[in-house]
Scaffold this motif. Sequence first.
Motif, mmCIF file in Angstrom:
data_model
loop_
_atom_site.group_PDB
_atom_site.id
_atom_site.type_symbol
_atom_site.label_atom_id
_atom_site.label_comp_id
_atom_site.label_asym_id
_atom_site.label_seq_id
_atom_site.Cartn_x
_atom_site.Cartn_y
_atom_site.Cartn_z
ATOM 1 N N ALA A 261 39.871 14.601 61.696
ATOM 2 C CA ALA A 261 40.920 15.579 61.321
ATOM 3 C C ALA A 261 40.997 16.634 62.383
ATOM 4 C CB ALA A 261 40.506 16.217 59.903
ATOM 5 N N LYS A 262 42.177 17.046 62.724
ATOM 6 C CA LYS A 262 42.397 17.907 63.720
ATOM 7 C C LYS A 262 42.839 19.250 62.980
ATOM 8 C CE LYS A 262 43.577 14.741 67.333
ATOM 9 N NZ LYS A 262 44.483 14.034 68.309
ATOM 10 N N ASP A 263 42.749 20.458 63.780
ATOM 11 C CA ASP A 263 43.402 21.505 63.156
ATOM 12 C C ASP A 263 42.811 22.048 61.925
ATOM 13 O OD1 ASP A 263 45.017 21.926 65.431
ATOM 14 O OD2 ASP A 263 46.246 20.254 64.624
ATOM 15 N N VAL A 264 41.412 22.106 61.782
ATOM 16 C CA VAL A 264 40.411 22.516 60.717
ATOM 17 C C VAL A 264 39.585 23.633 60.962
ATOM 18 C CG1 VAL A 264 39.205 21.637 58.907
ATOM 19 C CG2 VAL A 264 40.895 20.164 59.837
ATOM 20 N N ILE A 265 39.435 24.471 60.133
ATOM 21 C CA ILE A 265 38.296 25.600 60.073
ATOM 22 C C ILE A 265 37.214 25.153 59.374
ATOM 23 C CG2 ILE A 265 37.912 28.049 60.148
ATOM 24 C CD1 ILE A 265 41.192 28.587 60.692
ATOM 25 N N LEU A 266 36.088 25.369 59.720
ATOM 26 C CA LEU A 266 34.936 25.158 58.823
ATOM 27 C C LEU A 266 34.682 26.382 58.352
ATOM 28 C CD1 LEU A 266 32.660 23.122 57.637
ATOM 29 C CD2 LEU A 266 31.229 23.951 59.542
ATOM 30 N N LEU A 267 34.626 26.489 56.978
ATOM 31 C CA LEU A 267 34.224 27.952 56.307
ATOM 32 C C LEU A 267 32.697 27.729 55.811
ATOM 33 C CD1 LEU A 267 36.244 30.450 54.200
ATOM 34 C CD2 LEU A 267 34.044 29.737 53.381
ATOM 35 N N ARG A 268 32.007 28.517 55.989
ATOM 36 C CA ARG A 268 30.747 28.714 55.418
ATOM 37 C C ARG A 268 30.213 30.141 54.978
ATOM 38 N NH1 ARG A 268 25.890 24.986 58.105
ATOM 39 N NH2 ARG A 268 25.460 24.749 56.120
ATOM 40 N N ASN A 269 29.532 30.245 54.024
ATOM 41 C CA ASN A 269 29.093 31.456 53.439
ATOM 42 C C ASN A 269 27.775 31.904 53.908
ATOM 43 O OD1 ASN A 269 27.797 33.453 51.544
ATOM 44 N ND2 ASN A 269 29.665 33.088 50.297
ATOM 45 N N THR A 270 27.788 33.088 54.816
ATOM 46 C CA THR A 270 26.387 33.410 55.646
ATOM 47 C C THR A 270 25.461 34.009 54.379
ATOM 48 O OG1 THR A 270 27.507 35.422 56.102
ATOM 49 C CG2 THR A 270 27.703 33.703 57.836
ATOM 50 N N PHE A 271 25.903 34.746 53.560
ATOM 51 C CA PHE A 271 24.929 35.152 52.463
ATOM 52 C C PHE A 271 24.155 34.037 51.952
ATOM 53 C CE2 PHE A 271 23.819 36.040 48.043
ATOM 54 C CZ PHE A 271 22.797 37.121 48.174
ATOM 55 N N TRP A 272 24.761 33.084 51.392
ATOM 56 C CA TRP A 272 24.201 31.840 50.873
ATOM 57 C C TRP A 272 23.531 31.188 51.797
ATOM 58 C CZ3 TRP A 272 23.454 32.822 46.081
ATOM 59 C CH2 TRP A 272 24.584 33.633 45.370
ATOM 60 N N MET A 273 23.960 30.944 53.054
ATOM 61 C CA MET A 273 23.056 30.344 54.082
ATOM 62 C C MET A 273 21.770 31.097 54.390
ATOM 63 S SD MET A 273 25.987 29.282 57.142
ATOM 64 C CE MET A 273 24.287 28.981 58.106
ATOM 65 N N ARG A 274 21.674 32.429 54.354
ATOM 66 C CA ARG A 274 20.478 33.063 54.563
ATOM 67 C C ARG A 274 19.618 33.214 53.528
ATOM 68 N NH1 ARG A 274 19.914 36.971 58.395
ATOM 69 N NH2 ARG A 274 18.538 38.285 57.133
ATOM 70 N N GLU A 275 19.916 32.731 52.159
ATOM 71 C CA GLU A 275 19.319 32.598 51.143
ATOM 72 C C GLU A 275 18.432 31.548 51.278
ATOM 73 O OE1 GLU A 275 18.897 34.662 47.742
ATOM 74 O OE2 GLU A 275 19.131 36.008 49.609
ATOM 75 N N ALA A 276 19.324 30.270 51.631
ATOM 76 C CA ALA A 276 18.811 28.968 52.203
ATOM 77 C C ALA A 276 17.866 29.003 53.283
ATOM 78 C CB ALA A 276 19.789 27.925 52.080
ATOM 79 N N GLY A 277 17.605 30.024 54.023
ATOM 80 C CA GLY A 277 16.906 30.154 55.254
ATOM 81 C C GLY A 277 17.505 29.291 56.539
ATOM 82 N N LYS A 278 18.914 29.595 56.657
ATOM 83 C CA LYS A 278 19.545 28.973 57.655
ATOM 84 C C LYS A 278 20.243 29.829 58.615
ATOM 85 C CE LYS A 278 20.759 24.748 55.215
ATOM 86 N NZ LYS A 278 21.806 23.902 54.513
ATOM 87 N N ALA A 279 19.746 30.085 59.800
ATOM 88 C CA ALA A 279 20.280 30.789 60.739
ATOM 89 C C ALA A 279 21.756 30.999 61.522
ATOM 90 C CB ALA A 279 19.211 31.358 61.529
#
Length: 376
Positions: free
Chosen positions: A69-87
């Motif tokens: 796929a082209k012309d797509v934005i990946l959306l991630r939730n930084t709060f929940w990432m931090r809760e999971a230990g991802k930086a």
Amino acid sequence: MAGYGRRRGFLVLCLCFMSIKFKITAKDGKARAGVLATEHGEVETPCVTLNYTTALEKWGFKPEDITLAKDVILLRNTFWMREAGKADVRDGVEWRGPVMSDSGGFQMVSLGKYLRQTFSGIGFDLNDKRTFITPRQVVEWANTAGVDLIMPLDNTVYTMNKNPFRFIWSAIMTAVWHQKSRGIVDDKLYYIVQGGLNKLARSISLWDANRQLKKGIPAVAIGGLAWNEPRDKMLETVRFCVERLPEDKPRHMLGICKPIDILMCIQEGMDTFDGIAATREGRHGRVWTRGGKYFDIKNSQYAEDRRVLEEGCECLVCQSGKTRAELQVGFKAGDREVIQALMMHNWHHNYALVQGAREAIRQGELEEYIAEYQAS
């Protein structure tokens, strides 16, 4: 080739400044096609995000599954990432394109217990732990994690709330939080317009949005909708906001991702869209088809159905030739690959939808495109 050269030159210029840049390339009424450029590349608009949620991770649906796929934005939730230990927003995924962050305000309101919101930030109980986050933390997390398009902390309210003062307070709180978010990475920051269906609250939020946009904030989002309000009320609010926003800024629609809603909002002048309905409904066996229709794969009528999910669909699932009957057996058995397949099909439905809308805008035929889709 000349058009490609102009686009490439625009992208190179944007990357030099490492900030959000937006260029309108075609218009059809209020609808527009454009190019949104970021540090990690460009996307053509209108476009949709892939909301990479914990649910998608659980079921093994990865961003690399849509690398074609082209012309797509990946959306991630930084709060929940931090809760999971991802930086880093690219930790564990193969994604080279633009990433948008979600502050988590909606989830905090819907999932958190004993919610307390002040001008300093938001406090709540989550997993038996007292948590308090500030507007600055939200932007700092996103910036440190390598986000290209940053949504700040915003105050959202259920649209059918009967207390009009709650919406006014939401607009004021969002404005205060936005001001506290400034000065970290302003050239990647959005302003989120809040206020539900209340026009006075929206006017307050729009006044501050325009003030901040004039001061250099490069993009704007409309939030506070997608709470099951009537479609006509939602569109009336979108129209009210768009008419009072500058033409040259990219406009994001928070939480709107049902096909008809996307098309109607594109027609009103919105550019990018995020939401989880497509993959969530696929996870529960609901299959999206043209015309804004859907069917439930679990229904007995599909037990002998040898058709693919949708004739003419170019998603990998339909192109593989897997039948509805085969997918029903796998879904009822809890087959992870089948559940992934239904999520993929629904997400691709919206992806193809906005691709078609983009081309229709260029041809000046968006109204016809929408009518044909709805009549399918």
